[in-house]
Scaffold this active site. Structure first.
Site, PDB file in Angstrom:
ATOM      1  N   TYR A 146       0.813  -1.224   0.000  1.00  0.00           N
ATOM      2  CA  TYR A 146       0.000   0.000   0.000  1.00  0.00           C
ATOM      3  C   TYR A 146       0.845   1.272   0.000  1.00  0.00           C
ATOM      4  CZ  TYR A 146      -3.748  -3.244   1.331  1.00  0.00           C
ATOM      5  OH  TYR A 146      -4.640  -4.291   1.373  1.00  0.00           O
ATOM      6  N   LYS A 195       4.124 -15.271   2.332  1.00  0.00           N
ATOM      7  CA  LYS A 195       3.989 -16.025   1.076  1.00  0.00           C
ATOM      8  C   LYS A 195       5.421 -16.319   0.620  1.00  0.00           C
ATOM      9  CE  LYS A 195       1.414 -17.667  -2.291  1.00  0.00           C
ATOM     10  NZ  LYS A 195       0.604 -18.874  -2.113  1.00  0.00           N
ATOM     11  N   ASP A 227      -2.354 -18.165   2.099  1.00  0.00           N
ATOM     12  CA  ASP A 227      -3.535 -18.865   1.565  1.00  0.00           C
ATOM     13  C   ASP A 227      -4.008 -19.935   2.533  1.00  0.00           C
ATOM     14  OD1 ASP A 227      -1.031 -19.851   0.922  1.00  0.00           O
ATOM     15  OD2 ASP A 227      -1.614 -20.722  -0.999  1.00  0.00           O
ATOM     16  N   ASP A 251      -4.640  -6.861   6.312  1.00  0.00           N
ATOM     17  CA  ASP A 251      -5.870  -6.161   5.968  1.00  0.00           C
ATOM     18  C   ASP A 251      -6.968  -7.195   5.679  1.00  0.00           C
ATOM     19  OD1 ASP A 251      -7.665  -4.268   5.163  1.00  0.00           O
ATOM     20  OD2 ASP A 251      -6.670  -3.777   3.274  1.00  0.00           O
ATOM     21  N   ASP A 255     -10.104  -8.742   8.511  1.00  0.00           N
ATOM     22  CA  ASP A 255     -11.537  -8.644   8.192  1.00  0.00           C
ATOM     23  C   ASP A 255     -12.189 -10.024   8.215  1.00  0.00           C
ATOM     24  OD1 ASP A 255     -11.595  -5.959   7.990  1.00  0.00           O
ATOM     25  OD2 ASP A 255     -12.259  -5.871   5.911  1.00  0.00           O
TER      26      ASP A 255
END
Ligand code: NAD
Length: 360
Positions: A146, A195, A227, A251, A255
């Protein structure tokens, strides 16, 4: 102990939920012999109404002068509020981004807890929710994808967009240290999520996290690919204590973890810098649809204040008392409208505050 707390009530239900949280904190102070000095700070729409901007330099200075800041929520209904006629950098939400930057808040903490009394709200199968869960998602907040360089170019009529994911070892180290410190106050397990089978930034992440782990021999460290983590959160959330991860993965995963609890009015959060300072706020927004109706659930803000006691002031017993009061009130069957279920007693925001303060 003297506690200097900056208070940002904000907009919508913010002033209601912060007022009830202050009453709970006052009950804690009275019981444990502390003195709290509150400073009110204007931010968001409330600041626009008075100063024309969502955050002033004076407000930043007041936040910096406090030991910690308690925030309600900011923002209004974008389709009706005049605040949204302003250019984007003068709208309420711009204040939030600006204060996070000014205070160098790089670590975001979001607990996801399934309370036994609210299991009905959990969207997972009963055989999974029966085990309950209590995890802390620790997300890096100021680096990664980001904040990396981005650009869109066009060549031969074909557009190409590039975003870059950058982390240096210092950025990884400081969030990892926070993660292990938090784990020491909890169940001493860190799941570092990356990852590393694909990304260089994740491979560096893993090396640095392993290095930091050497200073915390009591903490069990495991690595998990993002994942797999997304699957494990719905398959077996009880396995997690602290999930430590970079900005974008955090992020998404935070959620997901929030949603498996099923109760937006119960979700606390904190953003920390590399001192003891933190900004504590509920995960939800300012809920303009129910503002001023005395129906908001103040518990997410109250639980954020418990995090403040634990992480900014090291007052673990006091934090336990607040969390215990929440569990007690739920056990006794009191519910605000958002978490109401058959056979329970519905109360308003104010009465929920009364009940929690009394249980302290
Ligand atoms: P929201 O979280 O405010 O509300 C979503 C839904 O959940 C609404 O139906 C609301 O009534 C309900 N809800 C939220 N908190 C509740 C509580 N404590 N008790 C009972 N019900 C609750 O999200 P939104 O409607 O998308 O956003 C409203 C405003 O909040 C917008 O201006 C948005 O920008 C702002 N916002 C602010 C923050 C923040 O201050 N950190 C975060 C998210 C959204």
């Amino acid at each position: 102990m003297e506690l200097k707390i900056g208070c940002i009530p904000g907009d919508g239900i913010g002033p209601e939920i912060v007022a009830e949280t202050r009453r709970v904190l006052d009950a804690v102070a009275a019981k444990f012999g502390h003195v709290i000095h509150y400073t009110d700070i204007l931010m968001g729409g409330a600041s626009i109404d008075v100063h024309g901007v969502p955050l002033t330099q004076e407000a930043i200075a007041a936040a910096k002068a406090a030991d910690a800041v308690l925030m309600g929520a900011i923002g209004g209904d974008a389709s009706t509020s005049p605040w949204y006629q302003l250019p984007p950098n003068r709208r309420p939400e711009a204040g939030l981004l600006a204060i996070r930057k000014a205070l160098n808040l790089f670590a975001n903490l979001r607990p996801a807890i399934l309370y036994a009394e609210l299991k009905g709200a959990c969207p997972l199968k009963e055989e999974i929710s029966a085990a309950g869960f209590d995890m802390m998602i620790m997300r890096e907040l100021t680096g990664g994808l980001y904040f990396g360089e981005r650009k869109t170019t066009e060549a031969n009529g074909i557009k190409t967009a590039v975003d870059t994911l950058v982390y240096n070892e210092n950025e990884i180290r400081r969030i990892a240290v926070k993660g292990f410190e938090i784990a020491m106050k909890r169940h001493k397990k860190v799941t570092s999520v990356d990852k590393a089978n694909v990304l260089d930034s994740s491979r560096l992440w893993r090396i640095v996290v392993e290095d930091v782990a050497k200073d915390y021999p009591e903490v069990t460290l495991e690595h998990m690919l993002v994942d797999n983590c997304a699957m494990q959160l719905v398959r077996d959330p009880a396995q997690f204590d602290v999930i430590l991860t970079e900005n974008m993965f955090g992020d998404i995963l935070s959620d997901e973890a929030s949603m498996v609890t099923g109760s937006i009015g119960m979700l606390a959060s904190a953003s920390l810098n590399d001192t003891k300072f933190g900004l504590y706020e509920p995960s939800h927004g300012s809920a303009p649809d129910i503002a001023g109706k005395d129906t908001a659930n103040p518990i997410a803000t109250v639980l954020s204040a418990a995090m403040m006691l634990r992480y900014s002031f090291d007052l673990d017993e006091e934090a336990d008392a607040v969390e215990h009061a929440v569990k007690q009130v739920l056990k006794e069957g009191y519910r605000t409208l958002d978490i109401m279920s058959t056979g329970c007693v519905q109360v308003g925001c104010r009465q929920m505050g009364d009940l929690l303060a009394e249980r302290i």
